[in-house]
Design a protein around this motif. Structure first.
Motif, PDB file in Angstrom:
ATOM      1  N   ALA A  56       0.843  -1.213   0.000  1.00  0.00           N
ATOM      2  CA  ALA A  56       0.000   0.000   0.000  1.00  0.00           C
ATOM      3  C   ALA A  56       0.871   1.252   0.000  1.00  0.00           C
ATOM      4  N   ASP A  57       1.984   1.220   0.766  1.00  0.00           N
ATOM      5  CA  ASP A  57       2.915   2.358   0.804  1.00  0.00           C
ATOM      6  C   ASP A  57       3.547   2.579  -0.569  1.00  0.00           C
ATOM      7  N   GLN A  63       1.756   6.945  -6.743  1.00  0.00           N
ATOM      8  CA  GLN A  63       0.694   7.877  -7.134  1.00  0.00           C
ATOM      9  C   GLN A  63       1.054   9.335  -6.847  1.00  0.00           C
ATOM     10  N   SER A  64       2.013   9.551  -5.941  1.00  0.00           N
ATOM     11  CA  SER A  64       2.402  10.917  -5.576  1.00  0.00           C
ATOM     12  C   SER A  64       3.851  11.170  -5.975  1.00  0.00           C
ATOM     13  N   LYS A  65       4.037  11.942  -7.061  1.00  0.00           N
ATOM     14  CA  LYS A  65       5.393  12.228  -7.540  1.00  0.00           C
ATOM     15  C   LYS A  65       6.206  12.985  -6.494  1.00  0.00           C
ATOM     16  N   LYS A  66       5.560  13.912  -5.813  1.00  0.00           N
ATOM     17  CA  LYS A  66       6.263  14.709  -4.802  1.00  0.00           C
ATOM     18  C   LYS A  66       6.790  13.815  -3.683  1.00  0.00           C
ATOM     19  N   MET A  67       5.937  12.924  -3.192  1.00  0.00           N
ATOM     20  CA  MET A  67       6.321  12.010  -2.118  1.00  0.00           C
ATOM     21  C   MET A  67       7.404  11.036  -2.597  1.00  0.00           C
ATOM     22  N   PHE A  68       7.258  10.565  -3.830  1.00  0.00           N
ATOM     23  CA  PHE A  68       8.204   9.617  -4.417  1.00  0.00           C
ATOM     24  C   PHE A  68       9.604  10.217  -4.477  1.00  0.00           C
ATOM     25  N   PHE A  69       9.710  11.423  -5.056  1.00  0.00           N
ATOM     26  CA  PHE A  69      11.027  12.041  -5.230  1.00  0.00           C
ATOM     27  C   PHE A  69      11.581  12.589  -3.910  1.00  0.00           C
ATOM     28  N   SER A  70      10.696  12.963  -2.994  1.00  0.00           N
ATOM     29  CA  SER A  70      11.159  13.391  -1.663  1.00  0.00           C
ATOM     30  C   SER A  70      11.812  12.234  -0.924  1.00  0.00           C
ATOM     31  N   LEU A  71      11.172  11.053  -0.990  1.00  0.00           N
ATOM     32  CA  LEU A  71      11.738   9.888  -0.321  1.00  0.00           C
ATOM     33  C   LEU A  71      13.028   9.434  -1.011  1.00  0.00           C
TER      34      LEU A  71
END
Length: 298
Positions: A56-57, A63-71
């Motif tokens: 799920a994570d 689905q979230s580019k911002k979250m993906f690239f931040s991580l």
């Protein structure tokens, strides 16, 4: 408090662990830490039936580019931090690692001012001045800027800043962070084996075991911290975090005989005073806000 104290004690004593694999290059130790941290963390996640939440994570990240690239950015920042730390420990600069983790909270506040538009209190400004004077004295004395300490402090502070925007379980977050750098680690391991430079499987069995367990040494304190952090106030975490660099300092000086003369004592004393002032002001601020909330509720 016990969980959190155990966390910082493990982090404080880890230099002794890394010293046991001091015959291995810092680059390979880092590679092993990433490689084994991922697989051991993943195994533990499935052991506690966390496979579905992990998927799920991953779906949420995708689905979230911002979250993906931040991580992704956070994962490479913590990798840089790990490398600098391992390099410092294995090159007899444990005292400098303690300086980095003492300075880290002040650097985090500085980033909060620049990126989150937070305001500095008079006590925090005074703490910055004291710490800056301590660092200047040390720099003038050494003739070189303590770049390792500040590299660790800034990489970890930026990592913390990015992690503030990402709400993930600590254990699953570690698995995903190491997943981002795992291809690089595997590629580098292939290179080391291809060029016959790998120490893993080419040395003693104890060294191989320590390299494998470096993954557990990475994951265990993070799990303890995630558990403890949910049960005690934030200001208490801030106060307890000085356990780790204090232990590192004692280990560097008393066990490994690193230099700690008058100049270092003066510089560290100014930084310690800055941290006492900073921590005390935060505790007073938190308690004051709590009293105001109680009065408002009444």
């Amino acid at each position: 408090m016990i969980y959190t104290i155990l966390t910082y004690m493990i982090w404080g004593f880890l230099p002794i662990y890394w010293k046991q694999v001091g015959n291995v290059g810092s680059d390979e130790i880092l590679t092993a830490r990433i490689f084994w941290a991922f697989w051991l963390t993943l195994a533990f996640i499935f052991l506690v039936k966390g496979g579905k939440p992990l998927l799920a994570d991953i779906k949420t990240l995708w689905q979230s580019k911002k979250m993906f690239f931040s991580l992704m950015a956070a994962s490479y920042l913590i990798t840089i931090n790990w490398f600098l730390y391992i390099f410092a420990v294995t090159n007899d600069r444990i005292v400098e690692t303690s300086l980095g983790y003492y300075v880290n909270p002040l650097v985090s506040v500085l980033l909060g001012v620049f990126f989150l538009k937070e305001k500095l209190t008079p006590a925090t400004k005074a703490a910055f001045v004291l710490a800056a004077v301590g660092v200047v004295i040390m720099t003038v004395s050494y003739g070189t800027f303590p770049w390792l300490a500040f590299g660790m402090a800034f990489s970890f502070a930026f990592y913390g800043l990015l992690k503030k925007t990402i709400k993930l379980n600590a254990l699953r977050g570690l698995a995903l962070e190491t997943l981002f750098v795992l291809p690089v680690a595997i590629g580098y391991y292939v290179y080391l084996f291809y060029t016959n430079q790998a120490a893993f499987l080419h040395g003693s069995g104890s060294t191989d075991l320590l390299l494998i367990l470096s993954g557990a040494a990475t994951a265990l304190p993070l799990v303890l911290f995630a558990t403890g952090a949910q049960l005690i106030p934030l200001y208490m975490i801030g106060f307890l975090q000085y356990i780790a660099p204090s232990l590192m300092l004692l280990i560097g000086v008393l066990i490994y005989g690193e230099s700690f003369g008058l100049i270092e004592l003066i510089s560290f004393s100014l930084i310690w005073c800055a941290l006492v002032l900073f921590t005390a002001s935060k505790i007073i601020q938190v308690r004051g806000s709590k009293k105001n909330k109680v009065k408002a509720a009444a």
